[in-house]
Design a protein around this motif. Sequence first.
Motif, PDB file in Angstrom:
ATOM      1  N   ASP A 424       0.824  -1.209   0.000  1.00 54.66           N
ATOM      2  CA  ASP A 424       0.000   0.000   0.000  1.00 54.66           C
ATOM      3  C   ASP A 424       0.855   1.255   0.000  1.00 54.66           C
ATOM      4  O   ASP A 424       0.471   2.281   0.574  1.00 54.66           O
ATOM      5  CB  ASP A 424      -0.906   0.006   1.231  1.00 54.66           C
ATOM      6  N   ALA A 425       2.031   1.198  -0.619  1.00 56.43           N
ATOM      7  CA  ALA A 425       2.989   2.296  -0.511  1.00 56.43           C
ATOM      8  C   ALA A 425       2.404   3.616  -0.997  1.00 56.43           C
ATOM      9  O   ALA A 425       2.575   4.658  -0.349  1.00 56.43           O
ATOM     10  CB  ALA A 425       4.261   1.960  -1.296  1.00 56.43           C
ATOM     11  N   GLU A 426       1.701   3.609  -2.117  1.00 57.79           N
ATOM     12  CA  GLU A 426       1.181   4.876  -2.639  1.00 57.79           C
ATOM     13  C   GLU A 426       0.174   5.493  -1.672  1.00 57.79           C
ATOM     14  O   GLU A 426       0.222   6.702  -1.384  1.00 57.79           O
ATOM     15  CB  GLU A 426       0.539   4.664  -4.011  1.00 57.79           C
ATOM     16  N   THR A 427      -0.723   4.688  -1.143  1.00 54.07           N
ATOM     17  CA  THR A 427      -1.691   5.196  -0.167  1.00 54.07           C
ATOM     18  C   THR A 427      -0.979   5.736   1.065  1.00 54.07           C
ATOM     19  O   THR A 427      -1.323   6.808   1.586  1.00 54.07           O
ATOM     20  CB  THR A 427      -2.667   4.078   0.238  1.00 54.07           C
ATOM     21  N   ALA A 431      -0.879   9.790   2.251  1.00 53.33           N
ATOM     22  CA  ALA A 431      -1.373  10.220   3.560  1.00 53.33           C
ATOM     23  C   ALA A 431      -0.289  10.949   4.344  1.00 53.33           C
ATOM     24  O   ALA A 431      -0.566  11.913   5.066  1.00 53.33           O
ATOM     25  CB  ALA A 431      -1.876   9.005   4.342  1.00 53.33           C
ATOM     26  N   ALA A 432       0.962  10.491   4.210  1.00 55.97           N
ATOM     27  CA  ALA A 432       2.055  11.071   4.999  1.00 55.97           C
ATOM     28  C   ALA A 432       2.573  12.371   4.411  1.00 55.97           C
ATOM     29  O   ALA A 432       2.978  13.274   5.155  1.00 55.97           O
ATOM     30  CB  ALA A 432       3.198  10.061   5.109  1.00 55.97           C
ATOM     31  N   LEU A 433       2.561  12.513   3.074  1.00 58.47           N
ATOM     32  CA  LEU A 433       3.270  13.623   2.433  1.00 58.47           C
ATOM     33  C   LEU A 433       2.392  14.488   1.544  1.00 58.47           C
ATOM     34  O   LEU A 433       2.870  15.468   0.974  1.00 58.47           O
ATOM     35  CB  LEU A 433       4.427  13.071   1.583  1.00 58.47           C
ATOM     36  N   ALA A 556       8.325  -1.201   6.868  1.00 55.15           N
ATOM     37  CA  ALA A 556       7.376  -2.109   6.220  1.00 55.15           C
ATOM     38  C   ALA A 556       7.328  -1.894   4.713  1.00 55.15           C
ATOM     39  O   ALA A 556       6.889  -2.772   3.971  1.00 55.15           O
ATOM     40  CB  ALA A 556       5.986  -1.902   6.817  1.00 55.15           C
ATOM     41  N   ARG A 557       7.800  -0.732   4.263  1.00 56.73           N
ATOM     42  CA  ARG A 557       7.758  -0.404   2.830  1.00 56.73           C
ATOM     43  C   ARG A 557       9.157  -0.012   2.353  1.00 56.73           C
ATOM     44  O   ARG A 557       9.313   0.871   1.506  1.00 56.73           O
ATOM     45  CB  ARG A 557       6.766   0.747   2.603  1.00 56.73           C
ATOM     46  N   GLU A 558      10.168  -0.670   2.889  1.00 56.30           N
ATOM     47  CA  GLU A 558      11.548  -0.214   2.732  1.00 56.30           C
ATOM     48  C   GLU A 558      12.068  -0.291   1.304  1.00 56.30           C
ATOM     49  O   GLU A 558      13.084   0.322   0.992  1.00 56.30           O
ATOM     50  CB  GLU A 558      12.483  -0.988   3.662  1.00 56.30           C
ATOM     51  N   GLN A 559      11.405  -1.029   0.414  1.00 55.81           N
ATOM     52  CA  GLN A 559      11.858  -1.092  -0.971  1.00 55.81           C
ATOM     53  C   GLN A 559      10.981  -0.280  -1.917  1.00 55.81           C
ATOM     54  O   GLN A 559      11.064  -0.432  -3.128  1.00 55.81           O
ATOM     55  CB  GLN A 559      11.937  -2.550  -1.432  1.00 55.81           C
ATOM     56  N   LEU A 564       8.354   7.359  -6.090  1.00 58.05           N
ATOM     57  CA  LEU A 564       6.943   7.222  -5.748  1.00 58.05           C
ATOM     58  C   LEU A 564       6.584   8.147  -4.592  1.00 58.05           C
ATOM     59  O   LEU A 564       5.574   8.865  -4.637  1.00 58.05           O
ATOM     60  CB  LEU A 564       6.634   5.773  -5.386  1.00 58.05           C
ATOM     61  N   ALA A 565       7.404   8.135  -3.539  1.00 57.24           N
ATOM     62  CA  ALA A 565       7.150   9.013  -2.397  1.00 57.24           C
ATOM     63  C   ALA A 565       7.150  10.471  -2.832  1.00 57.24           C
ATOM     64  O   ALA A 565       6.319  11.272  -2.394  1.00 57.24           O
ATOM     65  CB  ALA A 565       8.193   8.768  -1.315  1.00 57.24           C
ATOM     66  N   GLN A 566       8.082  10.824  -3.720  1.00 60.81           N
ATOM     67  CA  GLN A 566       8.165  12.196  -4.216  1.00 60.81           C
ATOM     68  C   GLN A 566       6.875  12.579  -4.943  1.00 60.81           C
ATOM     69  O   GLN A 566       6.324  13.673  -4.738  1.00 60.81           O
ATOM     70  CB  GLN A 566       9.364  12.318  -5.151  1.00 60.81           C
TER      71      GLN A 566
END
Length: 704
Positions: A424-427, A431-433, A556-559, A564-566
């Motif tokens: 669920d990395a994108e979700t 939410a975080a950024l 939990a999403r270390e890879q 994507l985060a950006q």
Amino acid sequence: YVGRNDDQVKIRGFRIELGEIESTLAQHDAVRSCVVVAREDRPGDKRLVAYLVPEDGHTAGDLRTELARHAGRTLPDYMVPSAFVTLDGLPLTANGKLDRRALPAPGIDAYAQRGYVAPSTATERALAAVWAELLGFDETRIGAEDNFFQLGGHSLLITVLVARLKERGFDVPVRSVFSSPTLARLAAEIDGGATGPAYEAPPNLIPAGCERITPAMLPLIDLDQDRIDAVVATVPGGAPNVQDVYPLASAQEGILFHHLLDPDSDPYLVSILLAADDETVCARFTEALQALIDRHDVLRSAVLTKDLPEPVQVVHRTARLVVERTRLDRDRDAEEQARALLARPRRMKVDEAPLLKLLIAEAPDSERRYLLLSAHHLIEDASTLRLVLEELAVHLAGRTELLAPAPPYRDFVGQTLHQTATDDAETYFRAALGDVTESTTPFGLTNVRGDGHAYPHLRRALPAGLTGELRAQAQRLGVSPACLFHAAWACVAAAASGSDDVVFGTVLSGRLQGVPAVERMLGNFINTLPLRVRLAGKTVQELVREVDGGLRGLIAREQSPLSLAQRCSGLEGDTPLFSSVINFRHFEPRHGQDAPSLEEAGIHWLAETDAINYPLTVSLDDFGGELSLDLRVDDAVACEAVADYVETALTGIVTALAADEGASTPALGVAVLPEAERRRVLVEWNERPAAVAGGGRCVHEWFE
């Protein structure tokens, strides 16, 4: 302290006088007599154990914490025993001397801080067996309420723990170990079905001697026949020399981006400088390095991008190390010239295997040879470098029977592809950024596309007292010292960027997802992801909790790809989220004293150079006893100043936690400026001007 030479021991690089520890403990009123020994009940894990006979009225449970604090007041952290064993009397030989062989191995009670509760379910008992194996205890003494981290567990052991549990049929996410550190809670999470079926990478389907590779043979990547043929055409020897083809892991993609940005100034080249006693040792080292290349697939990999929809890495079945030679100037100091080679701009083509280079520099009028070994971060990280050096020592010693089969890097790549496709990395990152609309750039440093090799470098050990307090507070809270380091950097970043809502990069090990044998796998695993910390209105206690929760979420999403985060942030275009990166690194030895060493083979470590593309990187390195800051900072800001800020913030964090668990100290109230600098800013730079005879001045005249 003046003692016997044979009472000296060496643990994690520190030479220790056991008698000095005994003398300190004996000063406590509760101790009648004591002796301290260095035990290695687990290979590679030597510990100081104190055996003591208490005065009447004192029990073991009361003494352990008290004596650890007592010793920590006058001894550095690495000299404080990790276990305290109480005895009715010290065992003696027939001659009345201390019988060291009769001293019992410390049981778990010497470490644990809670009462024993026996495991009651099959899962709890299975977990107890694995914990006992990893931590070196009798499994019958691992209790349901024991905490993995308080018994000596740490992030390096988690990789092994998750893999061992997977072998027993438990697919346990790393986040579960952090969120449920006690045996009972972890067992309950497993029994509650929180864990899913284990993923297994599809097998390599290219047969040996294959004359043409087809799409069906490449289960990890989708390439048509024309593109496969183009990839094969780049490999010396053609298809028979192709072992595998698969995509890059997420972290490799970011590293490749910076290589392609400027191949002539690649920030992701790491070099180490070694010295060989003579030409014979040099030749044996070269042979050992080739043997490593032959054993490990990632060392025979090349990365291709031309005319491909996505970058791929192709594993060659054979790849020969290219060795260059140079001769040093007779009229200048040989070692100085060799060290200067580290600073020489070097480039490496990533589409040719292996992504390793060896330069041998011959010293005139000497048998000594200097070895400059360079590798690209596409195939290595700090843990891989340590494993490479350990395995080289094994080869040089002729002890290859000690080596387990080399696990393939493709298993990690397959796991990463599976995880990024299903998590669920994108979700999570939206939410975080999602509402972050401003970069966090401490000290105004904004260039995130430079070469860190050009920046000044500083290494500085933390004071022993601060190290001890940092470990003590982390253990009491049940968190890693890394968590408190991140909290301290959040305070520094807030002060240096003028913001109470900061984002900075944190380097994740990448090995925490339970891939079988990942603890001895070579390759690049580390990944950098953004950690957001809001400090406004929070106490230090709440700050630590927020940082701990944020780190668990990232682990939990270390890879997940940094790109994507950006994209999930509120920033426009390619504006970077952050310009500072921090890293907590373990450098504890993994093998026993009998393990071969490079020194014994005539190879001596001299220096290393490593960097990334960010203008401000701060690492806190854990050497088992010592904690050491390692910084690379754009020369617009002094490394020494940044180190002072980090040390001051760490001191403020642990002081607040020790006082009342940080419940009353505001996070934004943690001091960042050292006292001398604070005095300079508040007093010296703000003195009122002396009265001027002849009347006042207008405002503009004062400025003039």
